[in-house]
Design a protein around this motif. Structure first.
Motif, PDB file in Angstrom:
ATOM      1  N   ALA A 124      24.796  17.666  16.462  1.00 30.09           N
ATOM      2  CA  ALA A 124      24.163  18.718  15.638  1.00 30.09           C
ATOM      3  C   ALA A 124      22.780  18.248  15.181  1.00 30.09           C
ATOM      4  O   ALA A 124      21.809  19.021  15.215  1.00 30.09           O
ATOM      5  N   ILE A 125      22.689  16.983  14.786  1.00 27.17           N
ATOM      6  CA  ILE A 125      21.386  16.456  14.362  1.00 27.17           C
ATOM      7  C   ILE A 125      20.420  16.433  15.548  1.00 27.17           C
ATOM      8  O   ILE A 125      19.271  16.852  15.431  1.00 27.17           O
ATOM      9  N   GLN A 126      20.922  15.974  16.691  1.00 31.31           N
ATOM     10  CA  GLN A 126      20.054  15.929  17.882  1.00 31.31           C
ATOM     11  C   GLN A 126      19.550  17.318  18.253  1.00 31.31           C
ATOM     12  O   GLN A 126      18.403  17.479  18.644  1.00 31.31           O
ATOM     13  N   GLU A 127      20.423  18.317  18.130  1.00 34.47           N
ATOM     14  CA  GLU A 127      20.001  19.690  18.448  1.00 34.47           C
ATOM     15  C   GLU A 127      18.872  20.116  17.533  1.00 34.47           C
ATOM     16  O   GLU A 127      17.924  20.774  17.954  1.00 34.47           O
ATOM     17  N   CYS A 128      18.990  19.754  16.249  1.00 28.50           N
ATOM     18  CA  CYS A 128      17.936  20.103  15.293  1.00 28.50           C
ATOM     19  C   CYS A 128      16.659  19.324  15.586  1.00 28.50           C
ATOM     20  O   CYS A 128      15.561  19.878  15.467  1.00 28.50           O
ATOM     21  N   VAL A 129      16.792  18.075  15.983  1.00 24.24           N
ATOM     22  CA  VAL A 129      15.600  17.275  16.308  1.00 24.24           C
ATOM     23  C   VAL A 129      14.860  17.904  17.500  1.00 24.24           C
ATOM     24  O   VAL A 129      13.633  17.947  17.533  1.00 24.24           O
ATOM     25  N   MET A 130      15.644  18.429  18.449  1.00 27.78           N
ATOM     26  CA  MET A 130      15.020  19.036  19.631  1.00 27.78           C
ATOM     27  C   MET A 130      14.203  20.283  19.300  1.00 27.78           C
ATOM     28  O   MET A 130      13.330  20.674  20.046  1.00 27.78           O
ATOM     29  N   LYS A 131      14.550  20.900  18.171  1.00 27.47           N
ATOM     30  CA  LYS A 131      13.817  22.118  17.783  1.00 27.47           C
ATOM     31  C   LYS A 131      12.493  21.793  17.092  1.00 27.47           C
ATOM     32  O   LYS A 131      11.671  22.672  16.876  1.00 27.47           O
ATOM     33  N   LEU A 132      12.313  20.525  16.719  1.00 23.50           N
ATOM     34  CA  LEU A 132      11.083  20.144  16.020  1.00 23.50           C
ATOM     35  C   LEU A 132       9.906  20.121  16.994  1.00 23.50           C
ATOM     36  O   LEU A 132      10.109  19.900  18.188  1.00 23.50           O
ATOM     37  N   PRO A 133       8.672  20.288  16.470  1.00 21.39           N
ATOM     38  CA  PRO A 133       7.514  20.066  17.339  1.00 21.39           C
ATOM     39  C   PRO A 133       7.553  18.630  17.885  1.00 21.39           C
ATOM     40  O   PRO A 133       8.076  17.725  17.208  1.00 21.39           O
ATOM     41  N   GLU A 134       6.983  18.450  19.068  1.00 22.51           N
ATOM     42  CA  GLU A 134       7.126  17.189  19.790  1.00 22.51           C
ATOM     43  C   GLU A 134       6.779  15.949  18.948  1.00 22.51           C
ATOM     44  O   GLU A 134       7.515  14.968  18.924  1.00 22.51           O
ATOM     45  N   LYS A 135       5.643  16.025  18.256  1.00 26.68           N
ATOM     46  CA  LYS A 135       5.198  14.851  17.496  1.00 26.68           C
ATOM     47  C   LYS A 135       6.154  14.530  16.345  1.00 26.68           C
ATOM     48  O   LYS A 135       6.471  13.369  16.091  1.00 26.68           O
ATOM     49  N   GLN A 136       6.614  15.582  15.673  1.00 26.44           N
ATOM     50  CA  GLN A 136       7.551  15.366  14.566  1.00 26.44           C
ATOM     51  C   GLN A 136       8.842  14.724  15.069  1.00 26.44           C
ATOM     52  O   GLN A 136       9.378  13.809  14.455  1.00 26.44           O
ATOM     53  N   ALA A 137       9.323  15.236  16.208  1.00 27.52           N
ATOM     54  CA  ALA A 137      10.563  14.703  16.779  1.00 27.52           C
ATOM     55  C   ALA A 137      10.382  13.233  17.136  1.00 27.52           C
ATOM     56  O   ALA A 137      11.254  12.407  16.883  1.00 27.52           O
ATOM     57  N   LYS A 138       9.224  12.918  17.697  1.00 24.85           N
ATOM     58  CA  LYS A 138       8.967  11.546  18.130  1.00 24.85           C
ATOM     59  C   LYS A 138       8.905  10.602  16.925  1.00 24.85           C
ATOM     60  O   LYS A 138       9.550   9.555  16.916  1.00 24.85           O
ATOM     61  N   VAL A 139       8.120  10.996  15.917  1.00 24.50           N
ATOM     62  CA  VAL A 139       7.964  10.140  14.731  1.00 24.50           C
ATOM     63  C   VAL A 139       9.307   9.987  14.015  1.00 24.50           C
ATOM     64  O   VAL A 139       9.694   8.880  13.633  1.00 24.50           O
ATOM     65  N   PHE A 140      10.044  11.091  13.871  1.00 24.14           N
ATOM     66  CA  PHE A 140      11.339  11.024  13.183  1.00 24.14           C
ATOM     67  C   PHE A 140      12.296  10.079  13.920  1.00 24.14           C
ATOM     68  O   PHE A 140      12.968   9.256  13.308  1.00 24.14           O
ATOM     69  N   THR A 141      12.348  10.217  15.241  1.00 24.81           N
ATOM     70  CA  THR A 141      13.247   9.370  16.030  1.00 24.81           C
ATOM     71  C   THR A 141      12.845   7.900  15.916  1.00 24.81           C
ATOM     72  O   THR A 141      13.692   7.026  15.731  1.00 24.81           O
ATOM     73  N   MET A 142      11.539   7.644  16.034  1.00 24.54           N
ATOM     74  CA  MET A 142      11.076   6.251  15.953  1.00 24.54           C
ATOM     75  C   MET A 142      11.419   5.645  14.591  1.00 24.54           C
ATOM     76  O   MET A 142      11.861   4.519  14.481  1.00 24.54           O
ATOM     77  N   LYS A 143      11.201   6.436  13.549  1.00 25.69           N
ATOM     78  CA  LYS A 143      11.388   5.924  12.188  1.00 25.69           C
ATOM     79  C   LYS A 143      12.877   5.856  11.808  1.00 25.69           C
ATOM     80  O   LYS A 143      13.324   4.846  11.298  1.00 25.69           O
ATOM     81  N   THR A 144      13.594   6.930  12.064  1.00 21.79           N
ATOM     82  CA  THR A 144      14.969   7.021  11.566  1.00 21.79           C
ATOM     83  C   THR A 144      15.999   6.450  12.525  1.00 21.79           C
ATOM     84  O   THR A 144      16.908   5.752  12.104  1.00 21.79           O
ATOM     85  N   VAL A 145      15.873   6.762  13.794  1.00 20.92           N
ATOM     86  CA  VAL A 145      16.903   6.333  14.740  1.00 20.92           C
ATOM     87  C   VAL A 145      16.622   4.920  15.230  1.00 20.92           C
ATOM     88  O   VAL A 145      17.500   4.065  15.258  1.00 20.92           O
TER      89      VAL A 145
END
Lengths: 186, 85
Positions: A124-145
């Motif tokens: 469910a979280i991954q699905e929401c991350v995929m809906k983010l704009p590309e840069k936001q998804a990238k920064v969030f993944t790098m920082k959080t995951v």
């Protein structure tokens, strides 16, 4: 006219992490999961001509991945032999007792249920991350995951720390809303 | 007194950013104090802070994993050539 189109050049950025999380919960081995995701992309590429556009790109890739996971289990099962999936008593001594009772799920074992819920939550979280704009998804993944340091992310993406925190803030706000709708209201 | 007040009074946006930093353990002691001060009276910050904490908890529970960047680049190359190396 087909509604959906395939865009293989975006597959890795858009779906790799989702498919990886999907696979790892099923095969429990990160190296195998990586290989299966890669095989899925390549198989998708090969059969791209068969894609009719009825299903969303991700759904189509998941259906390929599911088959890959089944194939993987078939392969290891035939290698190791089928002894481990055989159940039942092999001799008379073992035969004493109630076969059904011995094999019933332990109601106090909540680990399996927890694991299942965590798996659904992860997707469910991954699905929401995929809906983010590309840069936001990238920064969030790098920082959080991936847990990369702020300084290193800034260097890699050539942004300032205040830029990073603005991006993180937007991503987190969008994710909170998305999870509110897709997870808590489910 | 007024300078102390000025120091502690932060905007809602600033408070939210400190709250974000806290999720990653990157807020300084004074930033935390400023946020705590604002949380005493600002409902918007309070609501954001609660949701933000919930998101962090969910992310930890989900044990999310990500493919490493090198592997992703490798996959991209294979897809772009369309052949298995």
């Amino acid at each position: 006219m087909p509604k959906n189109k395939l865009n293989p050049s975006n597959w890795v950025d858009l779906y790799a992490d989702y498919l990886f999380n999907y696979t790892i919960t099923r095969v429990n081995d990160s190296v195998v999961a990586e290989d299966l995701v890669q095989e899925t992309f390549l198989a998708g590429l090969k059969s791209a001509a068969n894609y009719k556009g009825d299903a969303a790109e991700r759904t189509w890739l998941i259906s390929i991945l599911k088959r890959k996971i089944i194939d993987y289990y078939r392969k290891i099962n035939s290698k190791k032999g089928k002894a481990e999936i055989k159940m039942g008593y092999s001799n008379k001594e073992d035969g004493e007792g109630d076969w059904l009772e011995d094999h019933i799920a332990d109601p106090f074992d909540i680990n399996a249920e927890d694991a299942m819920q965590n798996e659904e939550l992860g997707l469910a979280i991954q699905e929401c991350v995929m809906k983010l704009p590309e840069k936001q998804a990238k920064v969030f993944t790098m920082k959080t995951v991936q847990g990369i340091d702020t300084e290193d992310i800034c260097k890699e993406l050539n942004i300032t720390p205040s830029n990073l925190w603005v991006i993180v803030h937007r991503a987190r706000t969008a994710l909170m809303d998305c999870l509110e709708n897709n997870w808590f209201k489910k | 007194m007024s300078s102390i007040k000025k120091y502690f009074l932060i905007s809602c946006e600033e408070a939210k950013q400190i709250c974000d930093k806290m999720q990653y353990g990157e807020a300084t002691f004074w930033e935390k104090m400023k946020l705590k001060f604002r949380l005493m009276w600002c409902d918007t910050t309070k609501s954001y802070s609660e949701k933000n904490g919930k998101l962090t908890k969910l992310c930890n529970e989900a044990k999310l994993k990500s493919l490493d960047a090198q592997k992703k680049e490798e996959m991209k190359k294979k897809i772009s050539t369309g052949t298995e190396v």
